[in-house]
Design an enzyme around this catalytic site. Structure first.
Site, PDB file in Angstrom:
ATOM      1  N   PRO A   2       0.791  -1.387   0.054  1.00 47.83           N
ATOM      2  CA  PRO A   2      -0.045   0.093   0.115  1.00 47.83           C
ATOM      3  C   PRO A   2       0.924   1.259   0.090  1.00 47.83           C
ATOM      4  O   PRO A   2       1.677   1.521   0.927  1.00 47.83           O
ATOM      5  CB  PRO A   2      -0.671   0.003   1.408  1.00 47.83           C
ATOM      6  CG  PRO A   2      -0.754  -1.606   1.660  1.00 47.83           C
ATOM      7  CD  PRO A   2       0.518  -2.138   1.159  1.00 47.83           C
ATOM      8  N   GLU A   3       0.835   2.050  -0.940  1.00 53.94           N
ATOM      9  CA  GLU A   3       1.116   3.410  -1.108  1.00 53.94           C
ATOM     10  C   GLU A   3       0.015   4.356  -1.088  1.00 53.94           C
ATOM     11  O   GLU A   3      -1.094   3.888  -0.757  1.00 53.94           O
ATOM     12  CB  GLU A   3       2.019   3.545  -2.460  1.00 53.94           C
ATOM     13  CG  GLU A   3       3.254   2.633  -2.438  1.00 53.94           C
ATOM     14  CD  GLU A   3       4.125   3.011  -3.684  1.00 53.94           C
ATOM     15  OE1 GLU A   3       4.204   3.957  -4.063  1.00 53.94           O
ATOM     16  OE2 GLU A   3       4.790   1.685  -3.998  1.00 53.94           O
ATOM     17  N   LYS A  61       0.915   7.164   3.906  1.00 53.13           N
ATOM     18  CA  LYS A  61       0.647   5.911   3.640  1.00 53.13           C
ATOM     19  C   LYS A  61      -0.172   5.180   4.949  1.00 53.13           C
ATOM     20  O   LYS A  61       0.044   4.191   5.217  1.00 53.13           O
ATOM     21  CB  LYS A  61       1.923   4.781   3.403  1.00 53.13           C
ATOM     22  CG  LYS A  61       2.687   5.435   2.039  1.00 53.13           C
ATOM     23  CD  LYS A  61       3.844   4.595   2.016  1.00 53.13           C
ATOM     24  CE  LYS A  61       4.896   5.177   0.929  1.00 53.13           C
ATOM     25  NZ  LYS A  61       6.089   4.632   0.868  1.00 53.13           N
ATOM     26  N   HIS A  93      -4.363 -14.494   9.653  1.00 55.18           N
ATOM     27  CA  HIS A  93      -3.724 -13.317   9.341  1.00 55.18           C
ATOM     28  C   HIS A  93      -4.622 -12.162   9.943  1.00 55.18           C
ATOM     29  O   HIS A  93      -4.229 -10.983   9.605  1.00 55.18           O
ATOM     30  CB  HIS A  93      -3.564 -13.111   7.910  1.00 55.18           C
ATOM     31  CG  HIS A  93      -2.364 -14.138   7.412  1.00 55.18           C
ATOM     32  ND1 HIS A  93      -2.861 -14.968   6.523  1.00 55.18           N
ATOM     33  CD2 HIS A  93      -1.190 -14.395   7.705  1.00 55.18           C
ATOM     34  CE1 HIS A  93      -1.764 -15.810   6.165  1.00 55.18           C
ATOM     35  NE2 HIS A  93      -0.774 -15.438   7.028  1.00 55.18           N
ATOM     36  N   ARG A 114       1.968 -10.672   6.154  1.00 52.86           N
ATOM     37  CA  ARG A 114       3.418 -10.570   6.677  1.00 52.86           C
ATOM     38  C   ARG A 114       3.505 -10.088   8.192  1.00 52.86           C
ATOM     39  O   ARG A 114       4.533 -10.083   8.705  1.00 52.86           O
ATOM     40  CB  ARG A 114       4.110  -9.837   5.606  1.00 52.86           C
ATOM     41  CG  ARG A 114       4.623 -11.089   4.506  1.00 52.86           C
ATOM     42  CD  ARG A 114       4.974 -10.412   3.342  1.00 52.86           C
ATOM     43  NE  ARG A 114       6.288  -9.585   3.504  1.00 52.86           N
ATOM     44  CZ  ARG A 114       6.706  -9.045   2.681  1.00 52.86           C
ATOM     45  NH1 ARG A 114       6.060  -8.962   1.282  1.00 52.86           N
ATOM     46  NH2 ARG A 114       7.848  -8.351   2.381  1.00 52.86           N
ATOM     47  N   ARG A 266      16.363  -1.468  -3.428  1.00 57.56           N
ATOM     48  CA  ARG A 266      15.153  -1.800  -3.985  1.00 57.56           C
ATOM     49  C   ARG A 266      14.958  -1.594  -5.290  1.00 57.56           C
ATOM     50  O   ARG A 266      16.001  -1.004  -5.969  1.00 57.56           O
ATOM     51  CB  ARG A 266      14.316  -0.536  -3.475  1.00 57.56           C
ATOM     52  CG  ARG A 266      14.042  -0.061  -2.151  1.00 57.56           C
ATOM     53  CD  ARG A 266      13.018  -1.288  -1.600  1.00 57.56           C
ATOM     54  NE  ARG A 266      12.893  -1.074  -0.167  1.00 57.56           N
ATOM     55  CZ  ARG A 266      13.652  -1.631   0.922  1.00 57.56           C
ATOM     56  NH1 ARG A 266      14.714  -2.455   0.589  1.00 57.56           N
ATOM     57  NH2 ARG A 266      13.491  -1.372   2.231  1.00 57.56           N
TER      58      ARG A 266
END
Length: 286
Positions: A2-3, A61, A93, A114, A266
Site C-alpha cells: 500500500p502506497e 501511507k 492473518h 506478513r 530496492r
DNA sequence: CCCCAGTCCTGCGGGC
DNA sequence: TGCCCGCAGGACTGGG
C-alpha cells in the site's frame, strides 16, 4: 504494497465508520508472531473505549482514526496490511479487531499477511513529535511544484530514491516512484541537483497525475494479490503500469525492453530509451 | 547530510 | 515430492 493510492482507497472505504463509537480493541489469537502495537493493548483500551471516531483521515501511507479525545489511532499497513469492515480472507492473518457501535459496521478489522504492519495510539503531542511536519514532508497530492523543487533541488540523491523519502513528501513508495519518473521521462538515477525547472514541473505534474489516476482505479493489486479494497475487490491500476515489474517487456511508448536495476536495495524499473536521453541532458547540467 | 546493510515478516516460485 | 533459497519492500536503526 500500500502506497498513497491504496491507502486512500482504504480510507474512503472505511470512512463510513466516522461517528461510530469504539467499544474495545482486541487481538485474535493466531499462531503467527503478533504485530507491533503501542502502547500495550490494555492501555489502548483504557484510552479508546467509549470514544467516538470523529474522522478517518490519511497521512501519507498511514490511516488515522481521529478520536473525540483528540487521540489518534495510527494504522500503518506497510507491506501487506489491509483494513476491512467484514469477511477477512482468513482468520490466520487477522491481527486486530476494533469493536464498534452506533455506526454501520460492528467491526473494523486489520488483516496483515506478513505482519509488518504497526498500530499506534498517539496523543496530540506524541503525534506532533513522531509524525509532525518536522519528521514528515507534505502530502504528495498537496505539495506544490515549487516546494518539491525547493526540498530536493540541492540534493545529489537519485531522484527516484528521493521521491520515496517520507521526510521529503509522504505517500510515494517503490511502485509509484518508478511509474512517476517514467512518465516524467526522467532517468531514475538522475541526481536531483541535475534537474532543471522543466523537469521539476514535469515531475510534479506526473506525481499528481499518476497518483490521482491510481486512486480512481482503486490502487494496484500485484500478482501476490494481497492488496484489496475494503470490499475485497482488486484495484485496477496494475493494468496501467508502464514499467513496474515489467522487465524485458516492451515499453509502451517506444518498444524498447524495460530494465530492472537496484537502487537503495530496492528494485527500480525504467525504459532505457525514454528515460536515458533526459538523464544524459540532466547530468550535464540541465 | 547521505549512504549502506541489516532487521522485522510470510508466502511464493524457481531450481534441483 | 520436498527442501532450500531468494525475493517482495515500508520504516527504522546503527555505523561509517
Amino acid at each position: 504494497m500500500p502506497e498513497l493510492p491504496e491507502v486512500e482507497t482504504m480510507r474512503r472505504g472505511v470512512a463510513v465508520i466516522a461517528g461510530s463509537r469504539i467499544v474495545r480493541v482486541w487481538r485474535p489469537r493466531v499462531r503467527l508472531r503478533p504485530i507491533q502495537i503501542t502502547p500495550e493493548l490494555a492501555r489502548i483500551n483504557r484510552r479508546v473505549a467509549g470514544r467516538h471516531i470523529d474522522r478517518v483521515a490519511r497521512l501519507g501511507k498511514r490511516i488515522l482514526l481521529e478520536l473525540d479525545s483528540l487521540d489518534r489511532v495510527v494504522i500503518e499497513p506497510r507491506m501487506t496490511g489491509r483494513l476491512l469492515l467484514a469477511n477477512p480472507p482468513n482468520r490466520s492473518h487477522l491481527r486486530l479487531v476494533f469493536e464498534l457501535e452506533e455506526g454501520p459496521s460492528p467491526e473494523l478489522l486489520f488483516w496483515d499477511v506478513r505482519g509488518l504492519g504497526v498500530v499506534r495510539l498517539l496523543a496530540p503531542e506524541q503525534f506532533a513529535d513522531q509524525l509532525g511536519a518536522d519528521r514528515l514532508g507534505p502530502d504528495a497530492l498537496e505539495i506544490s511544484a515549487a516546494e518539491l523543487r525547493r526540498r530536493l533541488a540541492a540534493s545529489r540523491r537519485p531522484v527516484k530514491v528521493a521521491l520515496m523519502d517520507q521526510r521529503v513528501l509522504v505517500g510515494i513508495g517503490n511502485l509509484y516512484a518508478s511509474e512517476i519518473v517514467h512518465r516524467a521521462g526522467i532517468h531514475p538515477a538522475s541526481p536531483c541537483n541535475a534537474l532543471g525547472g522543466t523537469h521539476w514541473e514535469r515531475l510534479h505534474a506526473e506525481i499528481r497525475a499518476v497518483l490521482e489516476e491510481a486512486i480512481l482505479l482503486q490502487g494496484s493489486t500485484l500478482a501476490d494479490g494481497t492488496y484489496r479494497n475494503v470490499q475485497g475487490e482488486s484495484g485496477g491500476f496494475q493494468e496501467r503500469h508502464r514499467v513496474y515489474q515489467r522487465s524485458g517487456r516492451p515499453c509502451g511508448t517506444c518498444g524498447v525492453p524495460i530494465v530492472r536495476i537496484v537502487q537503495g536495495q530496492r528494485s527500480t524499473f525504467f525504459c532505457p530509451s525514454c528515460q536515458r536521453k533526459r538523464f544524459q541532458t540532466a547530468v550535464q547540467g540541465l
